[in-house]
Every structure is written in structure tokens, then in C-alpha cells.
Design a protein around this motif. Structure first.
Motif, PDB file in Angstrom:
ATOM      1  N   TRP A  93      23.554  13.625  22.531  1.00  0.00           N
ATOM      2  CA  TRP A  93      22.700  12.755  23.336  1.00  0.00           C
ATOM      3  C   TRP A  93      23.430  12.279  24.592  1.00  0.00           C
ATOM      4  CZ3 TRP A  93      24.128   7.796  24.481  1.00  0.00           C
ATOM      5  CH2 TRP A  93      25.117   7.217  23.683  1.00  0.00           C
ATOM      6  N   LEU A  94      24.731  12.006  24.483  1.00  0.00           N
ATOM      7  CA  LEU A  94      25.496  11.558  25.641  1.00  0.00           C
ATOM      8  C   LEU A  94      25.720  12.708  26.620  1.00  0.00           C
ATOM      9  CD1 LEU A  94      26.948   9.249  27.034  1.00  0.00           C
ATOM     10  CD2 LEU A  94      28.990   9.828  25.738  1.00  0.00           C
ATOM     11  N   ALA A  95      25.947  13.913  26.112  1.00  0.00           N
ATOM     12  CA  ALA A  95      26.080  15.072  26.994  1.00  0.00           C
ATOM     13  C   ALA A  95      24.784  15.308  27.763  1.00  0.00           C
ATOM     14  CB  ALA A  95      26.452  16.313  26.187  1.00  0.00           C
ATOM     15  N   VAL A  98      24.612  12.573  30.501  1.00  0.00           N
ATOM     16  CA  VAL A  98      25.533  12.869  31.600  1.00  0.00           C
ATOM     17  C   VAL A  98      24.992  14.021  32.445  1.00  0.00           C
ATOM     18  CG1 VAL A  98      27.848  13.736  32.160  1.00  0.00           C
ATOM     19  CG2 VAL A  98      27.562  11.932  30.473  1.00  0.00           C
ATOM     20  N   THR A  99      24.416  15.029  31.812  1.00  0.00           N
ATOM     21  CA  THR A  99      23.828  16.147  32.546  1.00  0.00           C
ATOM     22  C   THR A  99      22.681  15.672  33.430  1.00  0.00           C
ATOM     23  OG1 THR A  99      24.432  17.669  30.771  1.00  0.00           O
ATOM     24  CG2 THR A  99      22.727  18.407  32.297  1.00  0.00           C
ATOM     25  N   ALA A 136      19.897  22.767  32.122  1.00  0.00           N
ATOM     26  CA  ALA A 136      19.542  22.955  30.715  1.00  0.00           C
ATOM     27  C   ALA A 136      20.236  24.180  30.131  1.00  0.00           C
ATOM     28  CB  ALA A 136      18.028  23.087  30.577  1.00  0.00           C
ATOM     29  N   LEU A 137      20.348  25.236  30.923  1.00  0.00           N
ATOM     30  CA  LEU A 137      21.029  26.447  30.461  1.00  0.00           C
ATOM     31  C   LEU A 137      22.502  26.186  30.176  1.00  0.00           C
ATOM     32  CD1 LEU A 137      20.870  29.559  30.025  1.00  0.00           C
ATOM     33  CD2 LEU A 137      21.503  29.780  32.426  1.00  0.00           C
ATOM     34  N   VAL A 138      23.172  25.503  31.093  1.00  0.00           N
ATOM     35  CA  VAL A 138      24.589  25.214  30.899  1.00  0.00           C
ATOM     36  C   VAL A 138      24.791  24.237  29.740  1.00  0.00           C
ATOM     37  CG1 VAL A 138      26.614  24.158  31.978  1.00  0.00           C
ATOM     38  CG2 VAL A 138      25.228  25.764  33.248  1.00  0.00           C
ATOM     39  N   LEU A 139      23.928  23.218  29.624  1.00  0.00           N
ATOM     40  CA  LEU A 139      24.042  22.270  28.514  1.00  0.00           C
ATOM     41  C   LEU A 139      23.825  22.965  27.171  1.00  0.00           C
ATOM     42  CD1 LEU A 139      24.433  19.353  27.575  1.00  0.00           C
ATOM     43  CD2 LEU A 139      21.961  19.059  27.796  1.00  0.00           C
ATOM     44  N   ALA A 159      26.322  31.830  31.038  1.00  0.00           N
ATOM     45  CA  ALA A 159      25.556  30.621  31.367  1.00  0.00           C
ATOM     46  C   ALA A 159      25.892  30.123  32.767  1.00  0.00           C
ATOM     47  CB  ALA A 159      25.824  29.535  30.336  1.00  0.00           C
ATOM     48  N   VAL A 160      27.165  30.141  33.132  1.00  0.00           N
ATOM     49  CA  VAL A 160      27.563  29.694  34.468  1.00  0.00           C
ATOM     50  C   VAL A 160      27.034  30.653  35.531  1.00  0.00           C
ATOM     51  CG1 VAL A 160      29.532  29.315  35.984  1.00  0.00           C
ATOM     52  CG2 VAL A 160      29.552  28.391  33.670  1.00  0.00           C
ATOM     53  N   VAL A 161      27.139  31.952  35.303  1.00  0.00           N
ATOM     54  CA  VAL A 161      26.626  32.933  36.257  1.00  0.00           C
ATOM     55  C   VAL A 161      25.107  32.816  36.374  1.00  0.00           C
ATOM     56  CG1 VAL A 161      26.296  35.419  36.643  1.00  0.00           C
ATOM     57  CG2 VAL A 161      28.541  34.535  36.027  1.00  0.00           C
ATOM     58  N   GLY A 162      24.440  32.625  35.256  1.00  0.00           N
ATOM     59  CA  GLY A 162      22.984  32.470  35.289  1.00  0.00           C
ATOM     60  C   GLY A 162      22.553  31.227  36.039  1.00  0.00           C
TER      61      GLY A 162
END
Length: 178
Positions: A93-95, A98-99, A136-139, A159-162
Motif C-alpha cells: 500500500w505504501l509503494a 509513493v508511486t 502501474a507497469l513498473v509497480l 518493465a522499465v523498457v516498456g
């Protein structure tokens, strides 16, 4: 004698500072996941300094570290919050908070720095939608239990490239609209 700023000029500063302080507190997580009050206090001081929007022409005035840090303090602050949150293991929930705060801060800073063109990007749904999708993808990739799996780093890199591709497509679309 100093002339006080009008409320319209102060509003973006107050708003971005408030979001920056909330982001710093969420990233430092005092009392949660090993976060200390000292680190949280330093993060809040950094947020207070780096929170206001830097809206200057993209001209490098000096190659020295200090002037470049002052000029790019919004980017340095956002990256610092990401690193601060990454060295801890926050609850899901905290991640997510923060996102969302990081995304909100970056969208606010971008919109206020760009002026009317930046505010128009909020009306065109492609840029905020791409930003939310990429976040959302990175999280989701960050929350996957991939410890010890040989392909865990490949999933994170994908995920980072996407997310970079989605953000690049949104910015390319925005440049084509201008």
C-alpha cells in the motif's frame, strides 16, 4: 522593499511543495519498514528546497555541479525519492502511495514548468494515461516475488523498457500535436 507575490503565482509553489513533502515522507517511511526520523527530516528539508517548479530556459549556464544541481533539482529530488523508497521494503500500500505521489509530482512540475502548453497536456488524455500505465507497469513488476529466479532481472528490465516506450510514445504524440 519586497513586493509580495500574488496568490496566483504562489499557488503552484505551495501545491508542488505540499506534494513534494508528502512524497518525501512516503519514500522515507518513518516508523515503517526501517525508516528513521532523521532520514525523514532530511527528506522533508530536501522536498521543501526542491519542491517548487524550476521554469527556466534549457540553457546550460555552468558545468559545475552546484549550479547544475540547483537547475535540475526537481529531477534530482524525484530520483532521490525513488532511491530512498527502493533501499527499503515498503508494504504494498505504501509503494502504491509513493508511486501515485511521484507521478502526481512529476505531472505537476511538468505542467507548471511548461505553462499553458503543459496544462493542455492534462486535457489531452494520452500523456496522463501513459504516465499512469507506465507507473502501474513498473509497480506491478516491482511487487512480483522474483527473488532467486534467474529471469527476475529480465522481467524488471522489460518493465522499465516498456514504461519508457509508453512514455516516449505519449511524448512523441504530444510533439506531433503541437
Amino acid at each position: 522593499m519586497t513586493v509580495p507575490k500574488s496568490p496566483a503565482v504562489m499557488a503552484p509553489t505551495a501545491l508542488t511543495r505540499a506534494v513534494a513533502v508528502a512524497l518525501a515522507l512516503g519514500a522515507a517511511a518513518p516508523g515503517l519498514s526501517g525508516g528513521s526520523l532523521f532520514v525523514a527530516a532530511l527528506a522533508v528539508l530536501g522536498a521543501w528546497w526542491a519542491g517548487p517548479v524550476v521554469a527556466a530556459r534549457p540553457v546550460r549556464q555552468s558545468a559545475a555541479l552546484r549550479p547544475m544541481l540547483v537547475r535540475h533539482r526537481n529531477t534530482v529530488f524525484a530520483a532521490g525519492c525513488v532511491l530512498l523508497a527502493a533501499v527499503q521494503t515498503p508494504p504494498l500500500w505504501l509503494a502504491g502511495c509513493v508511486t501515485a505521489l511521484l507521478l502526481g509530482y512529476l505531472l505537476l512540475v511538468d505542467a507548471f514548468a511548461a505553462g499553458p502548453a503543459g496544462v493542455r497536456q492534462w486535457r489531452a488524455r494520452a500523456v496522463p494515461a501513459a504516465a499512469y500505465g507506465a507507473s502501474a507497469l513498473v509497480l506491478a513488476a516491482a511487487c512480483l516475488p522474483l527473488d532467486g529466479l534467474p529471469w527476475g532481472r529480465a522481467v524488471a528490465a522489460l518493465a522499465v523498457v516498456g514504461s519508457a516506450a509508453v512514455a516516449g510514445l505519449a511524448l512523441w504524440t504530444r510533439a506531433g500535436d503541437a
